[in-house]
Design a protein around this motif. Structure first.
Motif, PDB file in Angstrom:
ATOM      1  N   ALA A 107     -12.604 -15.902  29.205  1.00 38.62           N
ATOM      2  CA  ALA A 107     -14.043 -15.684  29.047  1.00 38.62           C
ATOM      3  C   ALA A 107     -14.388 -15.332  27.607  1.00 38.62           C
ATOM      4  CB  ALA A 107     -14.520 -14.578  29.979  1.00 38.62           C
ATOM      5  N   VAL A 108     -15.502 -15.905  27.128  1.00 38.17           N
ATOM      6  CA  VAL A 108     -16.062 -15.611  25.808  1.00 38.17           C
ATOM      7  C   VAL A 108     -17.532 -15.281  26.051  1.00 38.17           C
ATOM      8  CG1 VAL A 108     -16.535 -16.506  23.501  1.00 38.17           C
ATOM      9  CG2 VAL A 108     -14.451 -17.206  24.698  1.00 38.17           C
ATOM     10  N   ARG A 109     -17.901 -13.986  26.000  1.00 41.74           N
ATOM     11  CA  ARG A 109     -19.211 -13.569  26.475  1.00 41.74           C
ATOM     12  C   ARG A 109     -19.940 -12.688  25.464  1.00 41.74           C
ATOM     13  NH1 ARG A 109     -16.252 -12.327  31.973  1.00 41.74           N
ATOM     14  NH2 ARG A 109     -15.460 -10.612  30.687  1.00 41.74           N
ATOM     15  N   ASN A 110     -21.218 -13.017  25.256  1.00 43.02           N
ATOM     16  CA  ASN A 110     -22.161 -12.148  24.541  1.00 43.02           C
ATOM     17  C   ASN A 110     -21.704 -11.793  23.132  1.00 43.02           C
ATOM     18  OD1 ASN A 110     -23.782 -12.049  26.884  1.00 43.02           O
ATOM     19  ND2 ASN A 110     -22.565 -10.356  27.689  1.00 43.02           N
ATOM     20  N   ASN A 111     -21.135 -12.762  22.447  1.00 49.43           N
ATOM     21  CA  ASN A 111     -20.733 -12.561  21.060  1.00 49.43           C
ATOM     22  C   ASN A 111     -21.795 -13.113  20.120  1.00 49.43           C
ATOM     23  OD1 ASN A 111     -17.737 -11.681  21.433  1.00 49.43           O
ATOM     24  ND2 ASN A 111     -17.974 -13.469  22.747  1.00 49.43           N
ATOM     25  N   ALA A 130     -27.665  -8.613  25.390  1.00 53.59           N
ATOM     26  CA  ALA A 130     -27.729  -8.698  23.931  1.00 53.59           C
ATOM     27  C   ALA A 130     -26.387  -9.156  23.389  1.00 53.59           C
ATOM     28  CB  ALA A 130     -28.098  -7.341  23.365  1.00 53.59           C
ATOM     29  N   ALA A 131     -26.446 -10.120  22.469  1.00 53.50           N
ATOM     30  CA  ALA A 131     -25.206 -10.647  21.900  1.00 53.50           C
ATOM     31  C   ALA A 131     -24.744  -9.783  20.741  1.00 53.50           C
ATOM     32  CB  ALA A 131     -25.418 -12.083  21.439  1.00 53.50           C
ATOM     33  N   GLY A 132     -23.446  -9.680  20.603  1.00 53.76           N
ATOM     34  CA  GLY A 132     -22.864  -8.955  19.489  1.00 53.76           C
ATOM     35  C   GLY A 132     -22.505  -7.527  19.840  1.00 53.76           C
ATOM     36  N   ALA A 133     -21.892  -6.850  18.874  1.00 55.19           N
ATOM     37  CA  ALA A 133     -21.412  -5.488  19.049  1.00 55.19           C
ATOM     38  C   ALA A 133     -22.518  -4.481  18.790  1.00 55.19           C
ATOM     39  CB  ALA A 133     -20.238  -5.225  18.108  1.00 55.19           C
ATOM     40  N   THR A 134     -22.391  -3.316  19.409  1.00 56.52           N
ATOM     41  CA  THR A 134     -23.211  -2.155  19.043  1.00 56.52           C
ATOM     42  C   THR A 134     -22.504  -1.474  17.881  1.00 56.52           C
ATOM     43  OG1 THR A 134     -23.960  -1.885  21.322  1.00 56.52           O
ATOM     44  CG2 THR A 134     -24.173   0.011  19.850  1.00 56.52           C
ATOM     45  N   LEU A 135     -23.144  -1.491  16.710  1.00 62.34           N
ATOM     46  CA  LEU A 135     -22.464  -1.098  15.481  1.00 62.34           C
ATOM     47  C   LEU A 135     -22.963   0.250  14.972  1.00 62.34           C
ATOM     48  CD1 LEU A 135     -22.603  -4.578  13.697  1.00 62.34           C
ATOM     49  CD2 LEU A 135     -20.659  -3.555  14.895  1.00 62.34           C
ATOM     50  N   PRO A 136     -22.106   0.990  14.263  1.00 64.18           N
ATOM     51  CA  PRO A 136     -22.507   2.292  13.718  1.00 64.18           C
ATOM     52  C   PRO A 136     -23.245   2.184  12.385  1.00 64.18           C
ATOM     53  CG  PRO A 136     -20.198   1.914  13.243  1.00 64.18           C
ATOM     54  CD  PRO A 136     -20.661   0.740  14.083  1.00 64.18           C
ATOM     55  N   PHE A 137     -23.531   0.971  11.952  1.00 65.95           N
ATOM     56  CA  PHE A 137     -24.205   0.780  10.674  1.00 65.95           C
ATOM     57  C   PHE A 137     -25.287  -0.281  10.826  1.00 65.95           C
ATOM     58  CE2 PHE A 137     -20.526  -2.043  10.831  1.00 65.95           C
ATOM     59  CZ  PHE A 137     -21.074  -3.268  10.502  1.00 65.95           C
ATOM     60  N   THR A 138     -26.167  -0.322   9.825  1.00 63.14           N
ATOM     61  CA  THR A 138     -27.205  -1.343   9.757  1.00 63.14           C
ATOM     62  C   THR A 138     -27.066  -2.074   8.430  1.00 63.14           C
ATOM     63  OG1 THR A 138     -28.700   0.003  11.096  1.00 63.14           O
ATOM     64  CG2 THR A 138     -29.688  -1.799   9.821  1.00 63.14           C
ATOM     65  N   ILE A 169      -9.037 -32.385  28.669  1.00 64.59           N
ATOM     66  CA  ILE A 169      -9.566 -31.125  29.197  1.00 64.59           C
ATOM     67  C   ILE A 169      -9.975 -31.365  30.639  1.00 64.59           C
ATOM     68  CG2 ILE A 169     -11.478 -29.483  29.063  1.00 64.59           C
ATOM     69  CD1 ILE A 169     -11.292 -29.668  26.044  1.00 64.59           C
ATOM     70  N   ASN A 170      -9.271 -30.683  31.547  1.00 64.76           N
ATOM     71  CA  ASN A 170      -9.524 -30.822  32.980  1.00 64.76           C
ATOM     72  C   ASN A 170      -9.923 -29.507  33.614  1.00 64.76           C
ATOM     73  OD1 ASN A 170      -8.853 -33.662  33.289  1.00 64.76           O
ATOM     74  ND2 ASN A 170      -6.732 -33.051  32.870  1.00 64.76           N
ATOM     75  N   ALA A 171     -10.066 -28.465  32.809  1.00 63.73           N
ATOM     76  CA  ALA A 171     -10.511 -27.177  33.331  1.00 63.73           C
ATOM     77  C   ALA A 171     -12.001 -27.237  33.647  1.00 63.73           C
ATOM     78  CB  ALA A 171     -10.228 -26.081  32.318  1.00 63.73           C
ATOM     79  N   THR A 172     -12.490 -26.237  34.359  1.00 58.88           N
ATOM     80  CA  THR A 172     -13.930 -26.054  34.530  1.00 58.88           C
ATOM     81  C   THR A 172     -14.435 -25.231  33.354  1.00 58.88           C
ATOM     82  OG1 THR A 172     -13.766 -26.123  36.937  1.00 58.88           O
ATOM     83  CG2 THR A 172     -15.720 -25.062  35.995  1.00 58.88           C
ATOM     84  N   VAL A 173     -15.295 -25.842  32.530  1.00 58.55           N
ATOM     85  CA  VAL A 173     -15.815 -25.168  31.343  1.00 58.55           C
ATOM     86  C   VAL A 173     -17.305 -24.950  31.553  1.00 58.55           C
ATOM     87  CG1 VAL A 173     -16.106 -25.266  28.850  1.00 58.55           C
ATOM     88  CG2 VAL A 173     -14.075 -26.296  29.899  1.00 58.55           C
ATOM     89  N   ASN A 174     -17.708 -23.708  31.751  1.00 59.77           N
ATOM     90  CA  ASN A 174     -19.103 -23.350  31.972  1.00 59.77           C
ATOM     91  C   ASN A 174     -19.666 -22.685  30.725  1.00 59.77           C
ATOM     92  OD1 ASN A 174     -19.112 -24.251  34.675  1.00 59.77           O
ATOM     93  ND2 ASN A 174     -18.261 -22.300  35.384  1.00 59.77           N
ATOM     94  N   ILE A 175     -20.602 -23.381  30.058  1.00 64.06           N
ATOM     95  CA  ILE A 175     -21.228 -22.880  28.842  1.00 64.06           C
ATOM     96  C   ILE A 175     -22.666 -22.517  29.197  1.00 64.06           C
ATOM     97  CG2 ILE A 175     -21.861 -23.420  26.465  1.00 64.06           C
ATOM     98  CD1 ILE A 175     -19.601 -25.553  26.533  1.00 64.06           C
ATOM     99  N   THR A 176     -22.958 -21.229  29.258  1.00 64.39           N
ATOM    100  CA  THR A 176     -24.249 -20.779  29.780  1.00 64.39           C
ATOM    101  C   THR A 176     -24.933 -19.824  28.809  1.00 64.39           C
ATOM    102  OG1 THR A 176     -23.090 -19.021  30.985  1.00 64.39           O
ATOM    103  CG2 THR A 176     -23.566 -21.032  32.187  1.00 64.39           C
ATOM    104  N   ASN A 177     -26.278 -19.871  28.843  1.00 63.61           N
ATOM    105  CA  ASN A 177     -27.104 -18.887  28.127  1.00 63.61           C
ATOM    106  C   ASN A 177     -26.740 -18.786  26.643  1.00 63.61           C
ATOM    107  OD1 ASN A 177     -28.326 -18.174  30.632  1.00 63.61           O
ATOM    108  ND2 ASN A 177     -26.552 -16.894  31.080  1.00 63.61           N
ATOM    109  N   THR A 228     -15.145 -19.517  30.830  1.00 69.94           N
ATOM    110  CA  THR A 228     -16.522 -19.041  30.834  1.00 69.94           C
ATOM    111  C   THR A 228     -16.965 -18.743  29.415  1.00 69.94           C
ATOM    112  OG1 THR A 228     -16.230 -18.063  33.028  1.00 69.94           O
ATOM    113  CG2 THR A 228     -18.063 -17.244  31.694  1.00 69.94           C
ATOM    114  N   VAL A 229     -18.033 -19.420  28.983  1.00 66.82           N
ATOM    115  CA  VAL A 229     -18.597 -19.205  27.652  1.00 66.82           C
ATOM    116  C   VAL A 229     -20.061 -18.847  27.880  1.00 66.82           C
ATOM    117  CG1 VAL A 229     -18.939 -20.185  25.352  1.00 66.82           C
ATOM    118  CG2 VAL A 229     -16.998 -20.929  26.737  1.00 66.82           C
ATOM    119  N   ASP A 230     -20.381 -17.566  27.870  1.00 71.51           N
ATOM    120  CA  ASP A 230     -21.684 -17.121  28.358  1.00 71.51           C
ATOM    121  C   ASP A 230     -22.357 -16.145  27.398  1.00 71.51           C
ATOM    122  OD1 ASP A 230     -23.762 -16.662  30.478  1.00 71.51           O
ATOM    123  OD2 ASP A 230     -22.938 -14.642  30.360  1.00 71.51           O
ATOM    124  N   GLY A 231     -23.655 -16.369  27.172  1.00 67.69           N
ATOM    125  CA  GLY A 231     -24.476 -15.389  26.475  1.00 67.69           C
ATOM    126  C   GLY A 231     -24.214 -15.253  24.995  1.00 67.69           C
TER     127      GLY A 231
END
Length: 733
Positions: free
Chosen positions: A408-412, A44-52, A475-483, A443-446
């Motif tokens: 890494a940038v994941r599940n935001n 699941a993407a994003g934070a688990t938050l104490p509010f709705t 840009i010569n890095a390995t950039v994996n953009i997944t899910n 890594t850019v995932d989820g």
């Protein structure tokens, strides 16, 4: 101190010019790489938050809904969901409570220079307490950032209700006189205040004043010195600190909870180094920052907390930056915090960050990048942004990675970017030297991106929901953009660009397992040389075409899209690189009640002294444009940014009675390309009388469609020049 956020960038003063090249052919050929197997399940993407949160536009209201709109400078464009509700005296928005709650946080906007209160009702009964609203922390001007204009229209205000409400109950807010635009309400069940930890040193035992009247700075310093290796306790109360803390190390700073223990200061910790082991948790730091001054350390943390430190459970608001981190912050953990209403970044890892984890935070209404890593002086290494929820960064990106190694940038979850940014940017834009470009594996995932990407007013060109930018180097890095999930992007989903105009290549990119829904123009916006492989990327409701492949600068080399298999819904290619596709019909149209001319570029055949063309579109009726004198005809031209069916103009002179009545003879002309103008309304005399507000209205024919509006003045009975304090253009008649 190191240079503070963004003497540049998120300013993005891009050297990109209009695209006029003949595009390279798309190479979306049969896969040259082995297709992926099944795509792994996405967390699941994003934070688990104490509010709705509940959006005002989905609530019951006696007010007026505004939006949706994606145009920078409009109130709706900075709102969550690009929509909000405007209420005036006696009008209300009534929310259906989604969960058990005893507290309310409200995102809102009031007109510049105004403040007031909102009555709060629970199931029809008005509470004795009211919710204060103000424009004090809004309407930020950053004139040194090209194309930024006035922004940061919204603010947040919170209130403990004094009772517990249940799901299905009704909570309403009502204007007591001030016009208020209500955006979104957060409902939260706040736990009781925590007690003092055993063995801790209370700041009140060292003389801190919990009433907020006295200066508690020295008391905090004395408590920190006394508690080395232990805990400083901040009891419930309001504490005022007038200068920053330094020398903070080997200590825990702990409050009773962020709704109870509140420190009022615009500079909490400012230190260039620390031995580390600093724990900051469970209180609020609320500042008084009303403008962005990049040379001032107006931050919650400025500099270093040292290795092995953590920040958790904090409420950080009304500062320039939440955490502007330099020096040694190895293995820092920043988690479970709220960062609201900053005039610049929420958090920026400014080089030397090793093993930093930023996770499960909520950020709303940043005036620049919400979360950023900037590898200045040394590379940020093996650090990550995970499971954060980011909404309404109103000048730059939701998440930006400027250089660095093994990031890494994941599940935001990122939503509603505006103006100079994308939802996520992976970039070699350096801003300053020495800079460490992207390296290793990125890594850019989820991640889920909702209504992200915007027209960059510097480029007059779109930015995609997820951008890979070889701005200052290849840009010569390995950039994996997944899910990745991209929903309702106003323009493109994935952008590959060399924004600095040098044509550096983008290489090593793989995009796999993406779902794109309802993108306004294209799925892939390729404007650099290089290559990327796409696997299992599916798209529905594409606005214009699957791919825009037009190198920038012209003839700088081709971008090759390799089909890795499993792609669907985006096989077509935009054929004309001399034009940018307009968003499809699924893209929201501008708010019909918005002044299309406000803040737009204006030029004139001449002007007198300081009375320049921009004064006619600055939203201030007291300032004005005046043409060269005694030299009719004179013209003022405004670029509205896009072609609109304009139906009404409102022309103004300053409302002061010092301006005597006069008649100006004006011809209205229009153009869609800025070069060929035609007459929309022939020469007529328009009467400006201070007794009636010095205002004249011009109705345009129903067939009018224009982007460039020109007013040619051939006479003025009050002064030998063309004069307008405001030129307003509307879609409504």
């Amino acid at each position: 101190m190191p240079r503070s956020p963004h003497d540049s960038p998120r300013s993005n003063v891009r050297r990109m010019t209009a695209l006029t090249s003949a595009g390279a052919a798309v190479a979306l050929a049969a896969g040259t790489l082995v297709a992926l197997g099944s795509v792994p399940a996405q967390a699941a993407a994003g934070a688990t938050l104490p509010f709705t949160s509940v959006e005002a536009e989905s609530a019951t209201t006696t007010g007026t809904r505004i939006g949706p709109d994606h145009t920078q400078g409009s109130l709706a464009s900075e709102a969550s969901g690009r929509q909000a509700v405007r209420i005036t005296a006696g009008q209300r928005v009534e929310f259906t409570v989604p969960r058990t709650a005893n507290a309310l946080n409200l995102a809102y906007s009031v007109p510049d220079g105004q403040s007031g209160t909102l009555n709060v009702y629970v199931n029809g009964t008005r509470l004795s307490r009211t919710l204060a609203v103000t424009s004090k922390y809004s309407y930020v001007d950053t004139g040194w950032i090209a194309g930024s204009r006035t922004h940061h229209f919204y603010d947040n205000a919170r209130l403990l209700l004094g009772q517990t409400v249940q799901p299905g109950d009704k909570v309403a807010v009502e204007s007591t006189g001030t016009q208020v635009t209500v955006d979104v309400a957060d409902f939260e069940q706040v736990a009781a205040a925590a007690g003092q930890p055993a063995g801790s040193v209370s700041v009140t035992s060292r003389g801190a004043d919990p009433s907020g009247q006295g200066d508690s700075t020295q008391a905090f310093r004395d408590a920190i010195a006394a508690a080395q290796g232990g805990t400083v306790w901040i009891p419930p109360g309001d504490y005022r600190i007038t200068s920053s803390l330094s020398g903070v190390q080997n200590v825990t700073l702990q409050g009773a909870g962020s709704w109870y223990s509140v420190v009022h200061t615009s500079r909490f910790i400012d230190q260039s180094s620390s031995a580390g082991n600093v724990r900051i948790r469970d209180f609020a730091v609320i500042g008084e920052v009303t403008e962005r001054v990049d040379s001032n350390p107006d931050n919650f943390v400025n500099g270093s907390l040292g290795p092995g430190s953590s920040v958790s459970g904090m409420w950080i608001q009304h500062l320039k930056v939440g955490l502007w981190l330099t020096g040694n912050n190895d293995n820092l953990v920043v988690e479970n915090n709220r960062i609201l209403d900053t005039t610049a970044d929420g958090l920026n890892l400014n080089g030397n960050a090793r093993g930093v984890r930023v996770r499960n935070n909520f950020l709303r209404n940043q005036g620049d990048d919400a979360l950023a890593m900037w590898s200045l002086y040394a590379p940020d290494t093996n650090s990550s942004f995970d499971n954060n929820t980011i909404t309404q960064p109103n000048l730059a990106n939701g998440i930006a990675v400027y250089g660095g190694t093994d990031i890494a940038v994941r599940n935001n979850l990122v939503s509603d970017t505006n103006a100079l940014g994308s939802g996520i940017a992976i970039s070699n834009q350096k801003f300053l030297d020495p800079f460490s470009p992207l390296a290793g594996t990125i890594t850019v995932d989820g991640n889920t991106l909702v209504r992200t990407g915007a027209i960059n007013p510097n480029w007059n060109h779109p930015m995609g929901a997820l951008r890979v930018d070889s701005y200052d180097s290849a840009i010569n890095a390995t950039v994996n953009i997944t899910n990745t999930t991209v929903t309702d992007s106003p323009y493109s989903a994935f952008e590959f660009v060399s924004g600095g105009g040098q044509g550096y290549p983008v290489r090593g990119v793989t995009v796999s397992g993406a779902t794109v829904r309802n993108t306004g123009t294209v799925v892939v916006q390729a404007e650099a040389q290089g290559a990327a492989t796409f696997r299992d990327v599916t798209a529905t409701q594409v606005g214009a075409a699957g791919v825009y492949n037009c190198p920038y600068p012209a003839n700088s080399g081709a971008f090759t899209l390799t089909d890795g298999g499993g792609n669907s819904g985006w096989s077509s290619t935009w054929s004309d690189c001399s034009t940018w596709p307009q968003p499809g019909q699924s893209n929201p149209q501008p708010d019909p009640n918005r002044n299309l001319a406000k803040g737009r570029p204006a030029t004139a055949t001449g002007s007198q002294d300081v009375y320049t063309p921009g004064k006619a579109v600055d939203g201030d009726a007291n300032s004005y444009w005046e043409s060269a004198n005694n030299a009719f005809p004179q013209s003022l031209t405004v670029d509205l940014g896009s072609t609109y069916a304009v139906r009404r103009l409102v022309l103004k002179l300053p409302p002061s009675s010092a301006w005597g009545a006069r008649t100006e003879t004006v011809t209205v002309l229009g153009s869609t390309d800025g070069s060929s103008f035609s007459t929309v309304v022939g020469a007529q005399g328009y009467r400006f009388d201070p007794a009636t507000g010095n205002t004249a209205t011009v109705t345009l024919p129903a067939s009018t469609n224009l982007r460039h509006l020109r007013l040619t003045v051939t006479g003025n009975t009050g002064w030998p020049a063309g004069q307008f304090s405001e030129v307003e253009a509307y879609l409504t008649s």
